[in-house]
Design an enzyme around this catalytic site. Structure first.
Site, PDB file in Angstrom:
ATOM      1  N   ASP A   3       0.828  -1.379   0.066  1.00  0.00           N
ATOM      2  CA  ASP A   3      -0.096   0.032  -0.035  1.00  0.00           C
ATOM      3  C   ASP A   3       0.937   1.191   0.013  1.00  0.00           C
ATOM      4  O   ASP A   3       2.065   1.052   0.681  1.00  0.00           O
ATOM      5  CB  ASP A   3      -0.715  -0.123   1.199  1.00  0.00           C
ATOM      6  CG  ASP A   3      -1.993   1.318   1.386  1.00  0.00           C
ATOM      7  OD1 ASP A   3      -2.391   1.805   0.721  1.00  0.00           O
ATOM      8  OD2 ASP A   3      -1.588   1.818   2.593  1.00  0.00           O
ATOM      9  N   ARG A   4       0.321   2.274  -0.434  1.00  0.00           N
ATOM     10  CA  ARG A   4       1.407   3.531  -0.449  1.00  0.00           C
ATOM     11  C   ARG A   4       1.185   4.607   0.848  1.00  0.00           C
ATOM     12  O   ARG A   4       1.895   4.746   1.521  1.00  0.00           O
ATOM     13  CB  ARG A   4       1.069   4.388  -2.009  1.00  0.00           C
ATOM     14  CG  ARG A   4       2.068   5.505  -2.152  1.00  0.00           C
ATOM     15  CD  ARG A   4       1.410   6.274  -3.349  1.00  0.00           C
ATOM     16  NE  ARG A   4       0.596   7.586  -2.665  1.00  0.00           N
ATOM     17  CZ  ARG A   4       0.141   8.497  -3.367  1.00  0.00           C
ATOM     18  NH1 ARG A   4       0.546   8.660  -4.699  1.00  0.00           N
ATOM     19  NH2 ARG A   4      -0.182   9.471  -2.562  1.00  0.00           N
ATOM     20  N   ASP A   5      -0.127   5.122   0.829  1.00  0.00           N
ATOM     21  CA  ASP A   5      -0.303   6.148   1.742  1.00  0.00           C
ATOM     22  C   ASP A   5      -0.348   5.460   3.437  1.00  0.00           C
ATOM     23  O   ASP A   5      -1.585   4.668   3.396  1.00  0.00           O
ATOM     24  CB  ASP A   5      -1.805   6.832   1.505  1.00  0.00           C
ATOM     25  CG  ASP A   5      -1.461   7.511   0.327  1.00  0.00           C
ATOM     26  OD1 ASP A   5      -0.487   8.355   0.037  1.00  0.00           O
ATOM     27  OD2 ASP A   5      -2.278   7.277  -0.804  1.00  0.00           O
ATOM     28  N   ASP A  14      -2.259  19.652   6.411  1.00  0.00           N
ATOM     29  CA  ASP A  14      -2.499  21.114   6.404  1.00  0.00           C
ATOM     30  C   ASP A  14      -2.307  21.657   7.782  1.00  0.00           C
ATOM     31  O   ASP A  14      -3.227  21.612   8.436  1.00  0.00           O
ATOM     32  CB  ASP A  14      -3.729  21.676   5.742  1.00  0.00           C
ATOM     33  CG  ASP A  14      -3.480  23.178   5.222  1.00  0.00           C
ATOM     34  OD1 ASP A  14      -3.690  23.394   4.074  1.00  0.00           O
ATOM     35  OD2 ASP A  14      -3.324  23.803   6.252  1.00  0.00           O
ATOM     36  N   ASN A  54      -5.120   2.852  -3.698  1.00  0.00           N
ATOM     37  CA  ASN A  54      -6.453   3.686  -4.100  1.00  0.00           C
ATOM     38  C   ASN A  54      -6.038   4.741  -3.992  1.00  0.00           C
ATOM     39  O   ASN A  54      -5.781   5.604  -3.007  1.00  0.00           O
ATOM     40  CB  ASN A  54      -7.385   3.475  -2.938  1.00  0.00           C
ATOM     41  CG  ASN A  54      -7.931   1.959  -2.857  1.00  0.00           C
ATOM     42  OD1 ASN A  54      -7.760   1.097  -3.779  1.00  0.00           O
ATOM     43  ND2 ASN A  54      -8.787   1.738  -1.904  1.00  0.00           N
ATOM     44  N   GLN A  55      -6.530   5.873  -5.160  1.00  0.00           N
ATOM     45  CA  GLN A  55      -6.300   7.320  -5.303  1.00  0.00           C
ATOM     46  C   GLN A  55      -7.655   7.921  -6.045  1.00  0.00           C
ATOM     47  O   GLN A  55      -7.600   8.063  -6.992  1.00  0.00           O
ATOM     48  CB  GLN A  55      -5.154   7.543  -6.219  1.00  0.00           C
ATOM     49  CG  GLN A  55      -3.776   7.032  -5.825  1.00  0.00           C
ATOM     50  CD  GLN A  55      -3.318   7.882  -4.315  1.00  0.00           C
ATOM     51  OE1 GLN A  55      -3.627   8.977  -4.148  1.00  0.00           O
ATOM     52  NE2 GLN A  55      -2.609   7.066  -3.485  1.00  0.00           N
ATOM     53  N   CYS A 110     -15.991  -0.181  -9.441  1.00  0.00           N
ATOM     54  CA  CYS A 110     -14.846  -0.609 -10.158  1.00  0.00           C
ATOM     55  C   CYS A 110     -14.461  -1.827  -9.580  1.00  0.00           C
ATOM     56  O   CYS A 110     -15.014  -2.414  -8.452  1.00  0.00           O
ATOM     57  CB  CYS A 110     -13.628   0.440 -10.401  1.00  0.00           C
ATOM     58  SG  CYS A 110     -12.922   0.719  -8.869  1.00  0.00           S
ATOM     59  N   LYS A 114      -9.577  -1.211  -3.703  1.00  0.00           N
ATOM     60  CA  LYS A 114      -9.317  -2.022  -2.591  1.00  0.00           C
ATOM     61  C   LYS A 114     -10.494  -1.897  -1.592  1.00  0.00           C
ATOM     62  O   LYS A 114     -10.906  -0.486  -1.153  1.00  0.00           O
ATOM     63  CB  LYS A 114      -7.918  -1.793  -1.793  1.00  0.00           C
ATOM     64  CG  LYS A 114      -6.746  -2.071  -2.553  1.00  0.00           C
ATOM     65  CD  LYS A 114      -5.418  -1.895  -1.835  1.00  0.00           C
ATOM     66  CE  LYS A 114      -5.159  -0.499  -1.950  1.00  0.00           C
ATOM     67  NZ  LYS A 114      -3.862  -0.178  -1.242  1.00  0.00           N
TER      68      LYS A 114
HETATM   69 MG   LIG Z   1      -2.829   2.982   3.494  1.00  0.00          MG
HETATM   70 ZN   LIG Z   2     -10.772   1.452  -9.459  1.00  0.00          ZN
END
Ligand SMILES: [Mg+2]
Ligand SMILES: [Zn+2]
Length: 203
Positions: A3-5, A14, A54-55, A110, A114
């Protein structure tokens, strides 16, 4: 499968508004502590890496698909500078309900967001991976569900400030929290190095 984030890089806070977003520009990339060390442990054990993320930003009008690609490419370059090769990056840029200003073509159900396994299935096929020997590493239950659905084992990286993940931790933590675990990972760790060691002990 990474996973990325929240797993490889930190979320973006912020300072003025307190709003939390995900990185959409290379300048926002901050590797989380221990990421390089953990990935090197796995690399040296022979693992091949891919990122599955997921983005939904483009579907919500927050930023463009190009921004996602540019940010992902920059992350791959940063990791390469540490000797870590990312063989594939797959992003789901869809969102079930979208938001004002989002690209309507990206809004709706879609197969890749995930906890669905679409991203992992694509990567496994592209790289001819042995799924039973593969692991999905992430910081949320949707990462775990996607990994399991793709026939892979799962490793949960948990931060100490995320109470919704308490049920996935040790039995004592689950009892303390009182929530029902949605499904336990095969291994877990508080940092990527400890998670990597747990994976290496389990293979
Ligand atoms: Mg994550
Ligand atoms: Zn998708």
């Amino acid at each position: 499968m990474l996973d990325r984030d929240g797993t490889l890089i930190d979320v973006v806070r912020d300072e003025e508004t307190g709003v939390i977003t995900t990185a959409f520009h290379p300048s926002q990339l901050r590797l989380l502590p221990g990421v390089v060390e953990g990935l090197l442990l796995l690399r040296d054990a022979g693992f091949v890496f891919a990122i599955a993320t997921n983005q939904p930003g483009p579907a919500k009008g927050h930023f463009t698909v190009d921004a996602v690609t540019r940010t992902n490419d920059a992350l791959v370059t940063i990791l390469a500078g540490h000797g870590i090769t990312i063989a594939r990056v797959k992003s789901c840029v869809h969102h079930p309900s979208g938001a004002p200003g989002g690209d309507p073509n990206l809004v709706g159900p879609c197969d890749c967001r995930k906890p669905k396994p679409g991203l992992l299935n694509d990567i496994a096929r592209d790289l001819s991976l042995d799924r039973a020997a593969s692991w999905m590493i992430g910081d949320t239950t949707s990462d775990l569900e996607a990994g399991r659905a793709a026939g892979m084992r799962t490793g949960l990286l948990f931060a100490t400030n995320r109470c919704e993940l308490c049920p996935l931790r040790a039995a004592g933590a689950a009892a303390e929290c009182g929530a029902t675990p949605p499904g336990k990972p095969d291994v877990h760790g508080a940092s990527l190095p400890s998670l990597a060691r747990a994976i290496l002990a389990a293979v």
